[in-house]
Design an enzyme around this catalytic site. Structure first.
Site, PDB file in Angstrom:
ATOM      1  N   TYR A  20       0.824  -1.208   0.000  1.00  0.00           N
ATOM      2  CA  TYR A  20       0.000   0.000   0.000  1.00  0.00           C
ATOM      3  C   TYR A  20       0.857   1.256   0.000  1.00  0.00           C
ATOM      4  O   TYR A  20       0.556   2.220  -0.687  1.00  0.00           O
ATOM      5  CB  TYR A  20      -0.916  -0.006   1.229  1.00  0.00           C
ATOM      6  N   TYR A  62       3.941   5.259  -2.619  1.00  0.00           N
ATOM      7  CA  TYR A  62       4.270   6.565  -2.060  1.00  0.00           C
ATOM      8  C   TYR A  62       5.778   6.709  -1.878  1.00  0.00           C
ATOM      9  O   TYR A  62       6.341   7.785  -2.072  1.00  0.00           O
ATOM     10  CB  TYR A  62       3.556   6.764  -0.719  1.00  0.00           C
TER      11      TYR A  62
END
Length: 554
Positions: A368, A372
């Site tokens: 997840y 980023y």
């Protein structure tokens, strides 16, 4: 520092004062552009944007404000780097002359303060109580000190000017201005050139260029990304063994910190705050959150990622692992502090704080947050960013943004010291491994098992292993020698020499390196030396010298 906002002045659209000739206006702005040559393209783009949206009068006023900001006496922040270097040498020589002329230290300081005040620079008085004003005056007499101060000031002032003119947004120069990207690229070229001219030699005659060593350290984007992902995966494995769950939070600044809305539309609520001021707001917010969590006895660990919105305003992503019984309390605490300031403004409830529970059935926590981490380093494995731009080109702009404003992109929350982890990876496998704590931690680090390392080390102040430092150590006798002083006459920070734990000590840095600049003749005959130690894929070297910190390469 707040930035003058050229959009907050009332003016009639496309208004031109009576008696002002069109050609006079052209000559006026051309004169201003010529005085600020290094940012001409930025000025032209911003000027026409303001003129079209409001009026040429307001654009001219903005241009005058920009001139006042960038030109400070004989210092022009729009100069190229060669001009800055020449100017810094003059100021360093001027301070050196003052120190040599005035016999009274108080008079020396007063004269230097007057010079620094002309350029809005701070006097370096951080250790005056311990060492007097001598080191501070020597800093102000150093050309390299002036270069560092002026380059930082130059980069941030030009970037904030571009933000105040609403050039930085998703439909324009996303994340940061083109000028900042070009400046960062030029800085990397200077760094690479300097490292290729410096040669490191140890006591047994091994020689390496610093440019070769730099590629083996976490300054290398691939190694940096790999290390972050291994540590993140280790936290996830540790959380699974402890029955913890993952929480992903996104915290955004109030609207008054954003210079533009979506699509580059000027934000009327913007109060002129800089990027650093917005990040300071987030730092203060998280500090209060940590205190509140500690008071409730809620222990968390994980990672924090800071990245920019399209207008350069930072926001934070946090991946935290929490015990299930504390999830609601943890989320409530973070949300309450995120909404404490201007929490009733329109859109705050939808945009200021977002929380997602990580469902292992749908994907791992590491997966997840991987996007980023990647899009803020080099864009590896990410196709497009949130705004539809190519991730690799966006990563270049994000890295330039972080370097310009001095923002730490990634931070570990909780867990053991990563410095100890890196020092352990310098150690080679012993011939007769002992079952001590250092060897157990070394095996965990050598196998890239961050979860096992966390269990062995513990966290907080009572960690199993500590860094051993010494100003200087005689490698033959182990005797601590006299402290080392830096170029300004201050005791240098004790360098890392090894690890201490469980009543045993081990040296991790056994080499003494001498760094010298290569002459032209030596460069022609020098052949590239292949490092004699192994390199674990995606990781730092097992042993050998550390790569240089690129921050000093100015």
């Amino acid at each position: 520092m707040t930035v003058a906002d050229p959009y907050n002045r009332p003016a009639r659209r496309n208004h031109r004062p009576a008696g002002v000739d069109h050609w006079d206006n052209i000559r006026f702005r051309r004169q201003k552009f010529d005085r600020m040559p290094g940012v001409t393209k930025t000025l032209e783009a911003g000027y026409m944007k303001i003129a079209r949206r409001y009026s040429y009068v307001q654009a001219n006023r903005a241009l005058i404000d920009a001139e006042k900001t960038l030109i400070r006496g004989d210092l022009n922040l729009a100069w190229d780097d060669e001009q800055v270097v020449r100017w810094c040498k003059k100021r360093a020589d001027e301070v050196a002359h003052i120190v040599a002329t005035f016999s009274c230290e108080a008079s020396q300081v007063m004269q230097v303060l007057k010079i620094l005040a002309l350029y809005d620079l701070e006097f370096p008085d951080r250790q005056v109580d311990l060492f007097g004003y001598g080191p501070a005056l020597r800093r102000c007499s150093c050309e390299q000190w002036w270069r560092r101060q002026v380059r930082v000031l130059q980069a941030r002032e030009v970037e904030e000017m571009a933000r105040s003119w609403r050039l930085v947004h998703d439909k324009g120069q996303i994340y940061c201005s083109h000028n900042t990207v070009n400046r960062r690229r030029a800085q990397k070229v200077r760094n690479a050139k300097l490292l290729s001219q410096l040669n490191a030699t140890n006591q047994v005659g091994q020689e390496y260029l610093l440019s070769e060593l730099a590629d083996l350290q976490v300054s290398n984007p691939k190694i940096r990304r790999s290390e972050l992902m291994v540590r993140m995966r280790g936290f996830e494995d540790l959380a699974a063994s402890q029955g913890r769950v993952g929480e992903f939070y996104t915290i955004t600044c109030p609207s008054k910190y954003h210079s533009t809305n979506k699509g580059g539309i000027p934000n009327d609520k913007w109060n002129g705050s800089t990027v650093r001021e917005a990040n300071d707001y987030l730092v203060g917010l998280w500090s209060r959150v940590r205190s509140a969590l500690a008071r409730r006895g809620i222990d968390v660990y994980g990672f924090r990622v800071a990245e920019p919105h399209s207008d350069g305003c930072p926001h934070w992503h946090l991946l935290l692992f929490v015990v299930p019984s504390s999830v609601l309390a943890c989320r409530s605490i973070v949300e309450s502090y995120a909404m404490a300031e201007d929490g009733t403004e329109p859109g705050a409830r939808d945009n200021r704080f977002k929380a997602v529970s990580i469902d292992p059935a749908r994907g791992s926590a590491t997966g997840y947050i991987a996007k980023y981490i990647s899009k803020n380093i080099d864009g590896h494995g990410v196709h497009d960013d949130l705004y539809g731009h190519e991730a690799k080109s966006s990563a270049v702009r994000i890295e330039a943004w972080a370097a310009c404003h001095g923002i730490r992109q990634f931070q570990q929350i909780g867990g053991p010291s990563v410095t100890v982890w890196r020092e352990l990876r310098r150690l080679s496998e012993p011939d007769s491994p002992a079952p001590g704590m250092i060897e157990q931690c070394r095996q965990a680090a050598d196998s890239a098992n961050w979860a096992a390392f966390c269990v062995l080390m513990g966290s907080g102040r009572g960690q199993a292993l500590q860094i051993a430092r010494a100003a200087d150590i005689d490698q033959a006798t182990g005797e601590c020698l006299s402290p080392v002083y830096n170029r300004y006459g201050e005791p240098a920070v004790d360098r890392i020499v090894g690890l201490i734990g469980d009543f045993e000590t081990v040296l991790t840095r056994i080499w003494t390196w001498t760094v010298e600049r290569l002459t032209t003749a030596v460069k022609k005959v020098k052949t590239k030396v292949v490092p004699g130690w192994s390199l674990v894929p995606g990781w730092v070297c097992e042993s050998g010298p550390p790569g240089p910190h690129l921050e000093f390469c100015q």
